[in-house]
Design an enzyme around this catalytic site. Structure first.
Site, PDB file in Angstrom:
ATOM      1  CG  PHE A 423      -3.489  -0.397  -0.463  1.00 50.07           C
ATOM      2  CD1 PHE A 423      -3.071   0.673  -1.227  1.00 50.07           C
ATOM      3  CD2 PHE A 423      -2.793  -1.587  -0.586  1.00 50.07           C
ATOM      4  CE1 PHE A 423      -1.982   0.573  -2.086  1.00 50.07           C
ATOM      5  CE2 PHE A 423      -1.705  -1.706  -1.438  1.00 50.07           C
ATOM      6  CZ  PHE A 423      -1.304  -0.626  -2.187  1.00 50.07           C
ATOM      7  CD  GLU A 424      -8.645  -1.852  -2.617  1.00 44.48           C
ATOM      8  OE1 GLU A 424      -9.687  -2.365  -2.189  1.00 44.48           O
ATOM      9  OE2 GLU A 424      -7.843  -2.449  -3.354  1.00 44.48           O
ATOM     10  N   GLY A 425      -9.108   3.033   1.206  1.00 44.70           N
ATOM     11  CA  GLY A 425      -9.822   3.597   2.341  1.00 44.70           C
ATOM     12  C   GLY A 425      -9.076   3.347   3.630  1.00 44.70           C
TER      13      GLY A 425
END
Length: 655
Positions: A423-425
């Site tokens: 998630f998110e990178g």
């Protein structure tokens, strides 16, 4: 305004890197603890004394946490969410009514106006009951429509959209079927047409997209007369014609998450819905993520605290060979790791959140380190908890309950947490992102030296500039407070760990300097080195957060000292026990740091890269013989050509 079908336009590596580089914030207007840590400058004064919320913020936050805790304890059935893979509408509506969709939205615009610290605490409460529900709330508020509008929107946009965001669900749409962390290849387009833009494209893994009322979409505006073009951010109402949610995706964990594939076909978006300027979309996305990433450490901290509770209770109850299993060293080591790391996860979360609230520091590195470290350590905790529980750890909660035992969802914890490393990178992308910021000072002075396109004159001027910088900087790495026996004496038993952090910070900076000189422009390809370098920094940041937190807790001055926890009026005053826990954590972390330092120069990276290339070339395909592939046939990446949808929309509205 339909866009003809087209194949993916090739993007070379240099172009991809240029697009990413142009989007990053290049200036450092405020001090950064994380940045200085990588430069060998241990700025303890930036985080100590531990920052605390003001009284008004604390009272406001505590009052909401009490209501939220009561709601989650009495109105949410996590087993039902897991079993039916859906969050009941009445749960979402109940949270909506108490203002949980507007936790980060200022009160002026109809939200609760919680601080980042208490927003994180709220996500901890919700995430401990249902990580899927935590994902819904955080995807909406941390990276969905509210955050970019609040940060980059005009006053008119804030007045129009934020009150809606306090009541409606939103999502963030960047990823595409063939585009992840490489935005230069973004295919979605927004073509100007009169007073509108016409949006076409397909977005993948749109968390909340299946139930969202509003979304922020990243799309490429073609360059033309009067339009600078580039990747831009748009607010899109999901009720607009031409939007189809083609599939609700299912995953190994987060069973209740409403994540889908969203197609836009000739969707008209008013110009007033453009956030910021054309071409600023990627910078808006990255800036939004600077604090948005702090939602994931909140979920990780919640999981760590719950795992510590289960590990303690189970290890006292289960008897093996005449003693509780927790008294056997093999299990005791796991309990110690879980308990100490749970405290560290909370320390990292609270420190990062309060630093964000204070707005005195640039926290882009701290937030990234918090996300990276917390997601990795929480997964280790979950794995150790499953192992500690043995066969019961592998068994589902419902199966355990069906045969008369306590339904502990340890295996679900492992499944739910795994996505946080993506998630998110992803961890790998976070390594590169943080490494880029960590070596920024070196690239700033040596850029033209290592640039193959730079002229001889530019290289000579860069060499002179670099010489001056390193003449001033390198002597600061020789000695420091970490070598003085009485340094940080106010931390008592923890002082030795802060001296270690200071010494390790300088050692890390020297290692980065040596690597930059050794590999120069090729350093960006040494991803094994960069990953270990960042992991060292992450551990040092966690150690600093833990020591500062324990020092404050032991004096009754922690960020939440005087607050009410567990809903029963028990004061949150850990006292001297916090120092013991912090001491244990720092000892464990130092072992990891020493191993990482050793791995900087003693590793198999070059051999691994060589072997991987041979594997990709098919040289070892014979290794795969003797088994069958159970995969369902289909392309590796689904076609995502622009055009009208041929599927029925599965989008639904809650409320």
């Amino acid at each position: 305004m339909s866009q003809p079908s087209r194949s993916q336009t090739p993007v070379d590596e240099r172009t991809a890197r240029r697009v990413a580089e142009e989007a990053r914030e290049s200036e450092w207007r405020l001090p950064s603890f994380g940045r200085q840590l990588f430069l060998g400058d241990f700025r303890l004064d930036l985080v100590h004394p531990h920052p605390r919320p003001d009284e008004a913020s604390r009272r406001h936050g505590e009052a909401f946490l009490a209501r939220l805790t009561e709601f989650c304890a009495t109105r949410i059935d996590p087993a039902l969410i897991e079993r039916e893979s859906r969050i009941p509408d009445d749960v979402v509506n109940g949270l909506r009514e108490m203002g949980a969709l507007g936790m980060k939205i200022p009160e002026h615009y109809g939200g609760l106006g919680l601080s980042q610290l208490y927003y994180g605490r709220a996500l901890m409460v919700v995430g401990s009951v249902s990580p899927a529900l935590g994902a819904l709330l955080s995807a909406h508020q941390s990276i969905g429509v509210p955050q970019p509008v609040k940060m980059f929107g005009t006053e008119e946009q804030k007045e129009h959209w934020l009150p809606r965001c306090a009541k409606q669900i939103s999502a963030f749409l960047l990823t595409e079927p063939d585009v992840g962390s490489d935005p230069a290849r973004l295919r979605a387009t927004a073509v100007p047409d009169g007073d509108d833009y016409v949006l076409n494209g397909v977005k993948l893994w749109t968390t909340n997209g299946v139930v969202a009322d509003l979304v922020v979409v990243m799309a490429r505006v073609p360059k033309s007369d009067g339009h600078r073009g580039g990747i831009s951010a748009f607010i899109v109402d999901m009720a607009a014609p031409g939007i189809t949610v083609e599939n609700r995706n299912a995953f190994m964990g987060l069973r209740g998450i409403e994540n889908g594939v969203t197609r836009f076909h000739d969707v008209r978006v008013p110009k007033a819905n453009l956030i910021g300027a054309e071409g600023a979309g990627l910078k808006i996305a990255l800036t939004t993520l600077n604090t948005g990433r702090l939602s994931l450490p909140a979920i990780c901290a919640a999981s760590g605290k719950w795992a510590a509770k289960i590990a303690r209770e189970w290890s006292k109850e289960r008897v093996q060979w005449g003693r509780p299993v927790g008294e056997h060293e093999a299990v005791a080591r796991k309990i110690a790791f879980i308990a100490a790391t749970a405290y560290a996860l909370e320390a990292v979360l609270d420190l990062s959140g309060q630093l964000a609230d204070d707005e005195r520091n640039d926290i882009r590195i701290e937030a990234a380190l918090a996300k990276l470290w917390s997601s990795e350590m929480a997964c280790r905790i979950a794995d150790e908890l499953v192992q500690l529980r043995g066969g019961r750890g592998f068994e589902t909660a419902e199966s355990l309950a069906a045969r008369g035992e306590r339904g502990v969802p340890a295996e679900q914890l492992l499944r739910d947490l795994r996505i946080n490393r993506i998630f998110e990178g992803s961890t790998e992308i976070m390594h590169l992102l943080i490494a880029r910021e960590a070596v920024d000072a070196h690239l700033s002075v040596a850029g033209d030296i290592i640039d193959p396109d730079a002229s001889a004159g530019r290289k000579a001027r860069a060499a002179a500039k670099a010489g001056g910088f390193y003449a001033r900087w390198l002597p600061t790495l020789v000695t420091g407070a970490g070598q003085r026996p009485n340094a940080y004496a106010e931390f008592g038993a923890l002082a030795k760990h802060l001296r270690y952090v200071e010494r390790a910070s300088r050692k890390l900076a020297r290692s980065i300097f040596y690597a930059a000189g050794r590999w120069q422009g090729r350093l960006e390809y040494k991803q094994g080195f960069l990953g270990r370098m960042v992991d060292i920094g992450a551990e040092l940041f966690a150690m600093s957060a833990v020591c500062v937190r324990a020092n404050a807790d032991s004096a009754g001055l922690g960020p939440l000292s005087g607050s009410i926890v567990d809903g029963v009026g028990e004061a949150n005053v850990p006292g001297a026990s916090a120092v013991l826990l912090a001491d244990a954590f720092c000892r464990q972390a130092r072992v990891r740091v020493d191993e990482l330092f050793d791995g900087l120069w003693r590793n198999t990276d070059e051999m691994d890269v060589k072997l991987a290339r041979a594997v990709l070339a098919g040289d070892f395909a014979w290794v795969e013989e003797g088994v069958l592939d159970p995969s369902i046939p289909g392309p590796w990446i689904a076609p995502a050509e622009p055009g009208p949808s041929e599927r029925e929309s599965v989008h639904r509205t809650i409320g």
